[in-house]
Design a protein around this motif. Structure first.
Motif, PDB file in Angstrom:
ATOM      1  N   CYS A  59       5.864 -49.551 -20.033  1.00 32.47           N
ATOM      2  CA  CYS A  59       5.258 -50.005 -18.777  1.00 32.47           C
ATOM      3  C   CYS A  59       6.316 -50.074 -17.680  1.00 32.47           C
ATOM      4  O   CYS A  59       7.476 -50.431 -17.921  1.00 32.47           O
ATOM      5  N   SER A 378      -4.202 -50.291 -16.759  1.00 31.47           N
ATOM      6  CA  SER A 378      -3.004 -49.538 -17.150  1.00 31.47           C
ATOM      7  C   SER A 378      -2.881 -48.236 -16.376  1.00 31.47           C
ATOM      8  O   SER A 378      -1.795 -47.669 -16.270  1.00 31.47           O
ATOM      9  N   SER A 383       0.731 -47.708 -18.994  1.00 30.30           N
ATOM     10  CA  SER A 383       0.488 -48.381 -20.260  1.00 30.30           C
ATOM     11  C   SER A 383       1.804 -48.842 -20.866  1.00 30.30           C
ATOM     12  O   SER A 383       2.891 -48.364 -20.539  1.00 30.30           O
ATOM     13  N   PRO A 432      -6.916 -48.317 -21.423  1.00 31.59           N
ATOM     14  CA  PRO A 432      -6.487 -49.662 -21.842  1.00 31.59           C
ATOM     15  C   PRO A 432      -6.324 -50.609 -20.661  1.00 31.59           C
ATOM     16  O   PRO A 432      -6.047 -50.196 -19.523  1.00 31.59           O
ATOM     17  N   LEU A 434      -4.239 -54.289 -19.579  1.00 31.51           N
ATOM     18  CA  LEU A 434      -3.039 -55.053 -19.898  1.00 31.51           C
ATOM     19  C   LEU A 434      -3.326 -56.539 -19.715  1.00 31.51           C
ATOM     20  O   LEU A 434      -4.124 -56.931 -18.842  1.00 31.51           O
ATOM     21  N   GLU A 546      -1.988 -55.390 -24.895  1.00 31.17           N
ATOM     22  CA  GLU A 546      -2.758 -54.252 -24.384  1.00 31.17           C
ATOM     23  C   GLU A 546      -3.952 -54.052 -25.299  1.00 31.17           C
ATOM     24  O   GLU A 546      -3.830 -54.154 -26.536  1.00 31.17           O
TER      25      GLU A 546
END
Length: 1428
Positions: A59, A378, A383, A432, A434, A546
């Motif tokens: 990330c 994300s 991500s 996804p 976070l 995540e």
């Protein structure tokens, strides 16, 4: 720390934990499917990856910036939130009554008012207050029950009465000093979406405080009356009360406020106004009555019911007021935990945090607030797992994490996930999310959207505590929560879908939930939730997680049940389940066989339900329908406005409600229009859905069908052979669909391989790429590499023996048929005498697609070349205008290389003959054109007639034709030039001669025309020598014509008086302003008469302009006050030293700037360089020039100008003689000017005398009259000085004598004016003239004799010998004189004013007519020609 609750939190049992091996970990869905029977019973499970599986954290920490949610812990728990809402309502109730709620303390504890609400009468009747105190945890025997009753009667009872609709028994609230003031939580105000302002207690409180603090009162009519009522001033000063009709008392209007209970307006000091609606009530009319006016704001029973009866606003998290970076949030989170537990964060036990969390969410006494960075996309910040083409630079040893199935960016789109068939990218579901947590930050009880799987990975940080219930217990859990907190579900039926409500797992299990499981997820571990498994939890501290959703094939029936459940709750769908199923059905051949079985069941249920609903709609009367592509519409435009379901297969709309749609389950909820107005929108027709379902069924049963087909092929069952493509398809199908390996598959592959070899050979034959052993470089012809026709027949027969059909077999049979047709067609064309080249070419084009040895091809190519050549010869012969010699030669060269044929030989002979004739004539014509001397036009014309019969393009012959045409045109123009005796113009004559030079033809008139041009040039040279000065800048025409540039070299006159003649002159002629204009006018004139008219106009303007210039120059000298201000001479400087003055233009010049004759005698006029334009030859040298030009008989501008000059000179002589005869000169004044003045000033002479003298100077001919007139006038005005020398005296006497002689001659001329006789020194010529003048009298003869003498320059020279040359000037005055010859020439004299003699034949008169009528020449008939 506050006091602990009575019941401490008991942790639920642990969920299963799995630790897969590397082999099991390789396929995520296979492993999840393996553990599913165990894990789905607990709802959640934890997976610990192999220790070596440690993906890098990818990330973008520097760029990650988020705004967290604010969570107040005691507002999260459902039962606690109910209590807080109840307390807020009580506080609001008392606030509206002007009181502040304070919660009492009982036994050092805050009294839980929520437990006491309701059932007052029953408790009092049954005396259960003691039991209630025990139930609330108070020790018995301390009279706690009575305290509880007192608090109830004081705080809750009025509120309960209010809820029943009765008025307040007593609107006052007394508080104990120990009571704790309650601050409302104002939950609606803190939501991310704020409720309406009318629902905000805080906003109303703020308004009231501001009004009191500012002391502002709204002024209304009658305010003065209110001031006299102290009990009403506080109310009425803020809001005007409702007023009843007024009455007038003592002349003043009085307002009346009436009590709404008794209807009476008396006792105004006891009248109370509502702060909400301004209604008025007597305090003693309320039930029960009030003793005093409340101190705070007061609301009437109606406003109180309205304000407290508003529905509660949906609860939700509010956003924090600031954004955090990951570092800043971590610092805040660690600081909070360490401060709260008063120890380092890593030393706080997880059990302690868990118990403290559940204690905080259950208390109303402590408000602990935390922040949670949840649902961070994300896609925006990157991500935590590495992704392809991301900003994170991954090392080579970590590249396998990019494609790992456990990478949450990959899991939703793996082959086993049905979410791959959803086209949209859904954040949190396919992409996804976070999560950045801190201590106590929680995620409430919820199930995933569409009851899907979820997987959560904790990248780093402190643990995350999870609680979960299995999917089969979901409905039970929902019912328990609705039972324990019904108030929350009344306002929010889908409360559990909002992720804002939590409930203690112990409470749930105590109320019948079978089992709740828990786990602590540590860094590097996965937690998976199964379909419809409720889960919740909280964070132990600062961490980073995540999560994403995924769906396997076992989820499909669960997902459909979820959509039905959403429809009942009117909850939005994240995606369309039907759309996903249809997408899979459209790709039925690509999905897994097992998945196809599941989709088959889904399609069956979906199509049956859709058919049922459409039949229902049709029976309702909905007849209109339209096919719509729902995929291109946004979800919000295709949602049912009733149940919020996303429509895909169909929907109902109406024109009365644009933008609204309902599903087929709720057609009656769209509008009230007749059902005939509704329109059914559908994605697929039922006829389209059935094939889709059939494709899925086919895929599901594909292996069974494949097995049957292969057995038929191998065992060669059936009469119909299968195609090679079908064999390939079966092999490919087995490989792509992962069918089990079997012996049948091997046999199928062997048969397919053998058929491929035969097909390749056949295809090479069709493509022309077959190689044979006879092929070698260059030495063999192409036919040796091809099959013969017989070999092709044999190969086609062998194809029938194959166990399968190949695609090339029909093509080869067709090839054989086309070869047979080609042979038949070629034999027919070869037997034809002259076949069409198009047919031959078409046949050869056909042969290109026949890769077979064809013996007819060489002959066809030869005949094609011959046919094309014959066609080219025929086309060239058909266009003789383009058939040149080179084309003939090229065609002959091409024909020589052709194979022999009778038609070719005949065409060659004709073409060779035409070429020979054309070459011969080209040479002959070229010789005729280049011959010297030139041939006559008749010879060339005859040759041109013979050439016209040759059908070819011959450049020399065309050139000859052009020459003959131009020559004929030239002869016609030359003949027309002198037609009718007209005199040609020099320009036309020169142009004609110039054109003749480019014609190679002998032209008979050319020599004569060239001689005329040569004579004219010689004449112009002679005239130039006669008139032009040496190195003169003037042309001959400029000298002979009247001046056009008078004044151009001098300063313009400035007086208004002298400008007028110039302006008049400008108006009379605006086209003859220069010599070029005059020359153009003379060249364009039709005859001499029009030329004379133009010159007369120029002469008139010359006189006017010159006279104006003279006046201007003289006035300039006289009016100048200072000589230094003048600009004179050619140098344009002031006068200085010796000066001379021009007698013509009157301009003054410096003696040093001009050339002056030092020996200039007295009486001789001096002209400036601009006025002295020519030599001024005597008239006797000018007249022969005119005579010689008349003999040439060519008109040119210089000739017209010379004739006009002679006529002007003769007229001027007549005017001088007439002035002498009339005594005009005798009348000249004897006034003597000053020495400095000019001798010939216009102030001393009449205007006619000055004009006469000026015109004499302008004449470019030397005349004795000019000098005599000038001397006479000079003598008259300025006689020689007295001290003159003898020579000067004699000069003066001589001048006087000449003046006398001039006067005598004038008198004699007048006396002889009546004579009209033309004398001649030649007696024979005199006799002829007398014969032709019988009509004329003696008097007229004498007049003519006098005129003859006057026109002769020798007459005035008193030279007796001048009569000898009289015949030389006896010329015809006609400009077009024909110069007649013969023994007798008849003459006639003009009876006008000119008295000139003309040949009768030149003016068109016969002798008889000349005797009878008077003749007036053309010059005398011109009205504009001034002869004065």
């Amino acid at each position: 720390m506050t006091q602990p609750q009575l019941n401490e939190f008991i942790p639920p049992p642990e969920c299963p934990v799995f630790e897969p091996s590397w082999e099991e970990f390789a396929d995520p869905f296979a492993y999840i499917n393996k553990i599913r029977p165990i894990a789905e019973k607990t709802g959640i499970c934890k997976i610990r990856p192999p220790p070596e599986w440690q993906p890098p954290f990818a990330c973008d920490v520097d760029r990650l910036k988020f705004t967290p949610r604010i969570q107040r812990l005691n507002e999260l728990e459902a039962q606690t939130r109910v209590k807080l809402n109840f307390l807020d309502q009580i506080a609001k109730f008392w606030e509206l009554q002007g009181c502040t709620l304070k919660i009492p303390h009982v036994e050092r504890k805050i009294l839980d008012l929520g437990i006491l609400k309701g059932g007052f009468d029953a408790v009092c009747r049954e005396r259960r207050w003691t039991k209630i105190s025990v139930k609330m945890g108070f020790a018995p025997g301390k009279a706690i029950g009575s305290h509880l009753r007192a608090h109830y009667e004081r705080i809750l009872f009025p509120y309960n009465l209010f809820q029943t609709g009765a008025n307040l028994p007593k609107a006052t609230l007394t508080n104990d000093t120990k009571d704790k003031e309650y601050t409302p939580h104002d939950l609606p105000q803190r939501q991310s979406v704020q409720p309406q302002e009318t629902c905000s207690i805080a906003r109303r409180a703020k308004r009231m405080r501001s009004e009191v603090s500012l002391g502002c009162f709204k002024v209304e009519p009658g305010e003065d009356d209110c001031e006299n009522r102290p009990n009403l001033r506080r109310r009425m000063g803020t809001y005007g009360a409702k007023r009843h009709p007024s009455k007038r008392q003592n002349g003043r209007l009085v307002d009346h406020y009436m009590c709404l209970v008794c209807g009476n307006g008396t006792a105004e000091d006891r009248l109370l106004l509502c702060d909400g609606c301004d209604d008025s009530y007597h305090i003693f009319c309320l039930i029960p009555p009030l003793h005093d006016v409340p101190k705070g704001d007061w609301r009437c029973p109606r406003c109180l019911a309205q304000e407290c009866g508003k529905p509660p606003v949906a609860f939700g998290f509010e956003q924090a007021s600031r954004s955090y970076t990951l570092q800043a949030f971590g610092d805040m989170a660690d600081s909070f935990k360490s401060d709260y537990f008063n120890m380092p964060v890593h030393m706080v036990p997880t059990e302690l945090v868990e118990k403290e969390f559940w204690r905080l969410v259950s208390t109303i006494e402590e408000d602990v607030t935390v922040e949670y960075g949840a649902d961070i996309a994300s896609k925006e910040f990157g991500s935590g797992f590495p992704v392809k083409n991301g900003h994170f630079e991954i090392t080579p040893e970590d590249e396998h994490y990019l494609s790992s199935g456990w990478n949450l960016n990959n899991m939703p789109v793996l082959d086993g996930s049905v979410l791959t068939h959803i086209t949209a990218d859904i954040c949190g579901m396919k992409l996804p999310w976070l999560y950045v947590g801190m201590c106590f930050s929680s995620f409430c009880w919820h199930i995933e959207d569409h009851w899907s799987y979820s997987i959560n990975y904790l990248h780093w940080g402190e643990p995350k505590t999870w609680y979960g219930a299995p999917g089969y217990a979901a409905e039970h859990l929902e019912s328990v929560m609705k039972k324990l907190a019904p108030e929350l579900f009344e306002s929010q039926p889908d409360l559990l879908h909002q992720l804002v409500t939590i409930m203690n797992p112990n409470t749930l299990m105590n109320n019948g939930i079978p089992v709740i499981f828990r786990t602590n997820q540590c860094a590097g571990e996965f937690v998976i939730t199964f379909p419809r498994a409720y889960h919740s939890g909280f964070n132990q501290g600062f961490n980073f997680a995540e999560a994403v959703n995924f769906c396997t094939m076992d989820w499909m029936p669960i997902g459909r049940s979820c959509v039905d459940h959403y429809r009942e709750l009117s909850r939005y769908c994240v995606f369309s389940h039907d759309e996903m199923v249809c997408n899979m059905a459209c790709k039925a051949e690509l999905i897994d066989v097992d998945l196809a079985s599941v989709v088959q069941k889904e399609m069956t249920v979906m199509v049956q339900e859709e058919k049922k609903l459409r039949d229902k709609i049709s029976k309702m009367g909905v007849l209109q329908s339209r096919q719509v592509d729902y995929e291109v519409l946004p979800d919000e435009e295709r949602q049912c406005c009733k149940c919020r379901t996303t429509c895909y297969l169909s929907g109902i709309t109406c024109v009365c409600s644009p933008g609204k749609m309902v599903c087929l389950h709720h057609p009656q909820d769209l509008c009230s229009c007749p059902h005939g107005n509704l329109t059914l929108h559908y994605k697929f027709t039922l006829d389209e859905l059935y094939p889709m379902m059939a494709a899925v069924i086919l895929r599901a049963e594909s292996y069974k069908n494949w097995l049957s087909n292969v057995e038929d092929i191998v065992e060669n069952k059936g009469n119909k052979k299968r195609g090679l493509e079908e064999l390939h398809s079966l092999v490919e199908q087995a490989e792509t669909k992962a069918f089990p390996q079997a012996s049948l598959l091997d046999q199928l592959r062997k048969i397919t391989s053998e058929a491929d070899k035969v097909a390749v050979m056949a295809q090479q034959l069709l493509n022309g790429k077959r190689q044979t052993r006879y092929r070698s470089g260059g030495g063999k012809s192409q036919s040796q590499n091809e099959l013969t026709v017989e070999e092709l027949r044999s190969f086609v027969q062998q194809l029938d023996k194959l166990p399968c059909n190949i695609r090339q077999a029909p093509l080869l049979k067709d090839l054989l048929n086309r070869v047979d047709d080609f042979q038949q067609h070629s034999e027919r064309l070869l037997s034809d005498e002259s076949p069409s080249p198009l047919e031959l070419q078409d046949l050869l084009d056909v042969s290109l697609g026949l890769d077979v040895e064809l013996p007819q091809l060489p002959l066809l190519r030869e005949r094609l070349e011959q046919a094309r050549w014959l066609e080219a010869v025929q086309q060239a012969s058909g266009r003789p205008e383009t058939l040149c010699l080179d084309t003939m030669r090229r065609l002959i060269d091409q024909g020589v290389g052709l194979a022999p044929h009778s038609s070719v030989e005949r065409a060659m002979a004709r073409l060779q003959e035409l070429l020979t004739v054309s070459e011969q004539w080209e040479e002959r014509v070229l010789a005729l054109i280049e011959a010297r001397p030139y041939h006559s036009i008749e010879t060339l014309d005859n040759a041109l007639q013979e050439v016209g019969t040759i059908p070819a393009y011959l450049p020399n012959c065309l050139q000859l034709k052009d020459v003959v045409t131009k020559a004929k045109k030239w002869l016609h123009e030359a003949e027309a030039l002198q037609l009718g005796g007209r005199i040609p113009v020099l320009d036309s004559l020169s142009e004609l001669v110039l054109r003749a030079e480019g014609l190679p033809v002998w032209l008979e008139p050319l020599s004569r025309l060239e001689a005329l041009v040569s004579d004219v040039q010689s004449w112009k040279e002679s005239a130039a020598k006669t008139f032009l000065l040496k190195n003169s800048s003037f042309s001959l025409l400029e000298v002979l014509c009247p001046r056009c540039d008078v004044g151009s070299g001098h300063q313009k006159a400035k007086s208004k008086k002298v400008k007028e003649p110039a302006q008049i002159s400008k108006k009379t002629s605006t086209k003859l302003d220069s010599v070029c204009d005059v020359e153009r006018a003379l060249s364009e004139s039709k005859d001499s008469a029009s030329a004379m008219t133009a010159l007369a106009e120029v002469r008139q303007r010359e006189m006017e302009t010159l006279l104006a210039l003279r006046a201007s120059n003289e006035s300039k000298l006289l009016s100048a006050e200072s000589c230094s201000a003048l600009s004179v001479c050619v140098c344009q400087k002031a006068p200085s030293g010796a000066m001379v003055q021009c007698e013509l233009c009157r301009e003054v010049f410096h003696s040093s700037c001009v050339t002056t004759a030092a020996d200039l005698e007295y009486g001789q006029a001096w002209l400036c360089p601009l006025c002295q334009r020519s030599r001024k030859p005597p008239l006797d040298k000018v007249l022969p020039l005119l005579a010689s030009l008349q003999r040439i008989r060519v008109r040119l501008p210089e000739g017209d100008a010379l004739r006009f000059l002679i006529e002007r000179t003769v007229q001027w002589q007549h005017r001088v003689q007439q002035a002498c005869t009339d005594g005009v000169l005798e009348k000249v004044t004897d006034k003597v000017n000053t020495v400095k003045m000019s001798l010939l000033s216009q102030s001393c002479f009449p205007l006619s005398v000055e004009e006469m003298m000026v015109e004499g100077f302008l004449l470019q001919v030397t005349l004795p009259e000019t000098e005599q007139l000038y001397r006479y006038l000079l003598y008259k005005l300025a006689p020689p000085p007295a001290h003159s020398t003898p020579s000067e005296t004699s000069t003066e006497q001589d001048q006087h004598r000449k003046t006398s002689s001039l006067k005598k001659e004038g008198v004699n001329g007048q006396s002889k004016k009546n004579k009209r006789r033309k004398e001649s020194s030649d007696s024979e010529h005199s006799k002829k003239a007398k014969k032709s003048h019988k009509k004329k009298s003696k008097k007229s003869k004498e007049r003519s004799e006098e005129s003859k003498r006057a026109s002769s320059p020798s007459h005035t020279s008193s030279d007796p010998a001048a009569s000898d040359s009289e015949e030389d000037f006896s010329l015809c005055a006609a400009p077009w004189c024909r110069e007649p010859e013969g023994d007798e020439v008849n003459w006639v004299q003009c009876d006008g004013s000119c008295n000139q003699w003309f040949h009768q034949v030149c003016v068109g008169l016969s002798a008889e007519r000349a005797e009878i009528e008077d003749y007036i020449c053309i010059s005398c008939t011109q009205p504009d020609y001034d002869r004065d």
